[in-house]
Design an enzyme around this catalytic site. Structure first.
Site, PDB file in Angstrom:
ATOM      1  N   SER A   7      -0.245   0.936   5.784  1.00  0.00           N
ATOM      2  CA  SER A   7       0.075   0.407   4.547  1.00  0.00           C
ATOM      3  C   SER A   7       0.649   1.479   3.555  1.00  0.00           C
ATOM      4  O   SER A   7      -0.473   2.430   3.065  1.00  0.00           O
ATOM      5  CB  SER A   7      -0.968  -0.344   3.710  1.00  0.00           C
ATOM      6  OG  SER A   7      -0.742  -0.630   2.646  1.00  0.00           O
ATOM      7  N   ASP A  34       3.236  -3.842   0.949  1.00  0.00           N
ATOM      8  CA  ASP A  34       2.497  -4.866   0.118  1.00  0.00           C
ATOM      9  C   ASP A  34       3.280  -5.082  -1.264  1.00  0.00           C
ATOM     10  O   ASP A  34       3.477  -4.135  -2.188  1.00  0.00           O
ATOM     11  CB  ASP A  34       1.349  -4.193  -0.309  1.00  0.00           C
ATOM     12  CG  ASP A  34       0.229  -4.182   1.026  1.00  0.00           C
ATOM     13  OD1 ASP A  34       0.176  -5.213   1.413  1.00  0.00           O
ATOM     14  OD2 ASP A  34      -0.317  -3.178   1.325  1.00  0.00           O
ATOM     15  N   MET A  36       3.495  -6.965  -4.568  1.00  0.00           N
ATOM     16  CA  MET A  36       2.632  -7.602  -5.762  1.00  0.00           C
ATOM     17  C   MET A  36       3.439  -7.998  -6.908  1.00  0.00           C
ATOM     18  O   MET A  36       3.994  -6.931  -7.400  1.00  0.00           O
ATOM     19  CB  MET A  36       1.394  -6.909  -5.873  1.00  0.00           C
ATOM     20  CG  MET A  36       0.576  -6.390  -4.699  1.00  0.00           C
ATOM     21  SD  MET A  36      -0.806  -5.651  -5.023  1.00  0.00           S
ATOM     22  CE  MET A  36      -1.300  -4.898  -3.355  1.00  0.00           C
ATOM     23  N   HIS A  65       4.528  -8.205   3.154  1.00  0.00           N
ATOM     24  CA  HIS A  65       3.217  -8.748   3.027  1.00  0.00           C
ATOM     25  C   HIS A  65       3.597  -9.379   1.406  1.00  0.00           C
ATOM     26  O   HIS A  65       3.243  -8.494   0.378  1.00  0.00           O
ATOM     27  CB  HIS A  65       1.870  -8.017   3.144  1.00  0.00           C
ATOM     28  CG  HIS A  65       0.680  -8.610   2.521  1.00  0.00           C
ATOM     29  ND1 HIS A  65      -0.635  -8.192   2.631  1.00  0.00           N
ATOM     30  CD2 HIS A  65       0.620 -10.146   2.332  1.00  0.00           C
ATOM     31  CE1 HIS A  65      -1.292  -8.981   2.077  1.00  0.00           C
ATOM     32  NE2 HIS A  65      -0.838 -10.104   1.843  1.00  0.00           N
ATOM     33  N   MET A 136      -6.762 -11.862   5.703  1.00  0.00           N
ATOM     34  CA  MET A 136      -7.265 -10.845   4.626  1.00  0.00           C
ATOM     35  C   MET A 136      -8.768 -10.704   4.964  1.00  0.00           C
ATOM     36  O   MET A 136      -9.431 -11.605   5.023  1.00  0.00           O
ATOM     37  CB  MET A 136      -6.930 -11.429   3.418  1.00  0.00           C
ATOM     38  CG  MET A 136      -5.582 -11.295   2.794  1.00  0.00           C
ATOM     39  SD  MET A 136      -4.475  -9.835   2.983  1.00  0.00           S
ATOM     40  CE  MET A 136      -5.646  -8.605   2.064  1.00  0.00           C
ATOM     41  N   ASP A 174      -6.262  -7.206   7.451  1.00  0.00           N
ATOM     42  CA  ASP A 174      -5.805  -6.350   6.451  1.00  0.00           C
ATOM     43  C   ASP A 174      -6.879  -6.114   5.278  1.00  0.00           C
ATOM     44  O   ASP A 174      -7.253  -7.413   4.719  1.00  0.00           O
ATOM     45  CB  ASP A 174      -4.268  -6.832   5.694  1.00  0.00           C
ATOM     46  CG  ASP A 174      -3.975  -6.078   4.731  1.00  0.00           C
ATOM     47  OD1 ASP A 174      -4.460  -4.897   4.341  1.00  0.00           O
ATOM     48  OD2 ASP A 174      -2.915  -6.495   4.158  1.00  0.00           O
ATOM     49  N   GLY A 175      -7.234  -5.116   4.993  1.00  0.00           N
ATOM     50  CA  GLY A 175      -8.414  -4.853   3.913  1.00  0.00           C
ATOM     51  C   GLY A 175      -9.201  -4.176   4.517  1.00  0.00           C
ATOM     52  O   GLY A 175     -10.293  -4.887   5.424  1.00  0.00           O
ATOM     53  N   GLY A 196      -4.579   1.424   5.012  1.00  0.00           N
ATOM     54  CA  GLY A 196      -3.917   1.978   4.030  1.00  0.00           C
ATOM     55  C   GLY A 196      -4.734   3.416   3.884  1.00  0.00           C
ATOM     56  O   GLY A 196      -4.427   4.506   4.241  1.00  0.00           O
ATOM     57  N   SER A 197      -5.815   3.388   3.157  1.00  0.00           N
ATOM     58  CA  SER A 197      -6.675   4.351   2.678  1.00  0.00           C
ATOM     59  C   SER A 197      -7.486   5.103   3.742  1.00  0.00           C
ATOM     60  O   SER A 197      -7.607   6.250   3.483  1.00  0.00           O
ATOM     61  CB  SER A 197      -7.835   3.809   1.523  1.00  0.00           C
ATOM     62  OG  SER A 197      -8.168   3.039   1.894  1.00  0.00           O
TER      63      SER A 197
HETATM   64  C1  DX5 Z   1      -4.262  -5.301  -0.108  1.00  0.00           C
HETATM   65  C2  DX5 Z   1      -3.115  -5.117   0.636  1.00  0.00           C
HETATM   66  C3  DX5 Z   1      -3.534  -4.204   1.715  1.00  0.00           C
HETATM   67  C4  DX5 Z   1      -3.850  -2.519   1.387  1.00  0.00           C
HETATM   68  C5  DX5 Z   1      -4.913  -2.203   2.355  1.00  0.00           C
HETATM   69  O1  DX5 Z   1      -4.041  -6.410  -0.977  1.00  0.00           O
HETATM   70  O2  DX5 Z   1      -2.933  -6.272   1.357  1.00  0.00           O
HETATM   71  O3  DX5 Z   1      -2.288  -3.960   2.756  1.00  0.00           O
HETATM   72  O4  DX5 Z   1      -2.935  -1.842   1.538  1.00  0.00           O
HETATM   73  O5  DX5 Z   1      -5.650  -1.167   2.029  1.00  0.00           O
HETATM   74  P1  DX5 Z   1      -6.909  -0.582   2.483  1.00  0.00           P
HETATM   75  O6  DX5 Z   1      -6.391  -0.063   4.173  1.00  0.00           O
HETATM   76  O7  DX5 Z   1      -7.014   0.711   1.809  1.00  0.00           O
HETATM   77  O8  DX5 Z   1      -8.122  -1.556   2.533  1.00  0.00           O
HETATM   78 ZN    ZN Z   2      -1.285  -6.085   2.915  1.00  0.00          ZN
END
Ligand code: DX5
Ligand code: ZN
Length: 224
Positions: A7, A34, A36, A65, A136, A174-175, A196-197
């Protein structure tokens, strides 16, 4: 096939090309984007121009997404920008069948995503139309949140439905997916792993991706 959908929300936006290259050098094979809008979720990120900018940087599929209201309005723009897969939130789609058809008509793979409080069974009628379902495992809007443990049962429920119905859609999660949570989601049935992180850190991205995938694949090899 177990894949890392890295991500880019957690990447250094000033060096996206390098960040993508590092995640892929570590084995990432899907670029998770992502989107938003500040309405559906309390955060704003990027849209079709950024998708178009990263399109030439990788051969991997761009998995968009959409955390936005009224996704139908933007589907053509994402197709033009080079998106390969579009995930829409069931919570914003009044005519979900029509939206998924619209995505397919634009040459992209349709997918549906559910918030943690949305029942899995609401998907039943559209399961034959989707490339994947995104579960999610945090409330959408921000990276770096804590994994919600109930997600495991939700993934198992979806995997059971898939086998009962004889379908072959993929299951994405995801998450809060990191080295300590990835094994349990893989064992539950997920095979597109958004992170992501857990991946992007200065100087460590490639190694993080490689370690993450080796934990995920080891967990996958123990599934009966
Ligand atoms: C959150 C996003 C994710 C986000 C996940 O709303 O949909 O894709 O990047 O981040 P991590 O892996 O840090 O939880
Ligand atoms: Zn996402």
């Amino acid at each position: 096939m177990i894949e890392l959908a890295y991500s880019i929300l957690a990447a250094d936006f000033a060096h996206l090309a390098d960040e993508i290259a590092r995640a892929e050098a570590g084995g990432g094979t899907i670029c998770h984007v992502d989107v938003m809008d500040g309405h559906f979720v309390p955060n704003i990120t990027f849209g079709p121009p950024v998708v178009a900018a990263i399109r030439p940087l990788t051969k991997s599929p761009l998995d968009c997404h959409l955390m936005i209201e009224d996704p139908d309005k933007f589907i053509p723009a994402f197709a033009d920008a080079g998106a390969d897969m579009i995930c829409v939130h069931i919570e914003v789609c009044r005519h979900l069948n029509r939206t998924l058809q619209l995505i397919a008509d634009h040459g992209m793979k349709p997918a549906v995503v559910l918030n943690p409080a949305t029942p899995i069974d609401m998907l039943f009628e559209v399961l034959p139309m989707v490339h994947h379902i995104l579960v999610m495992s945090v409330n959408p809007g921000f990276g770096g949140q804590k994994f919600l443990p109930r997600s495991i049962d939700r993934i198992k429920h979806l995997a059971r439905l898939r086998s009962e119905l004889g379908l072959n859609f993929r299951i994405e999660v995801d998450g809060g997916i990191a080295h300590d949570t990835v094994a349990s989601v893989v064992q539950a049935g997920a095979d597109m792993l958004v992170a992501g992180s857990a991946i992007f850190h200065p100087g460590k991205t490639e190694a993080n991706a490689r370690d993450f995938l080796s934990v995920a694949r080891a967990a996958g090899s123990t599934i009966a």
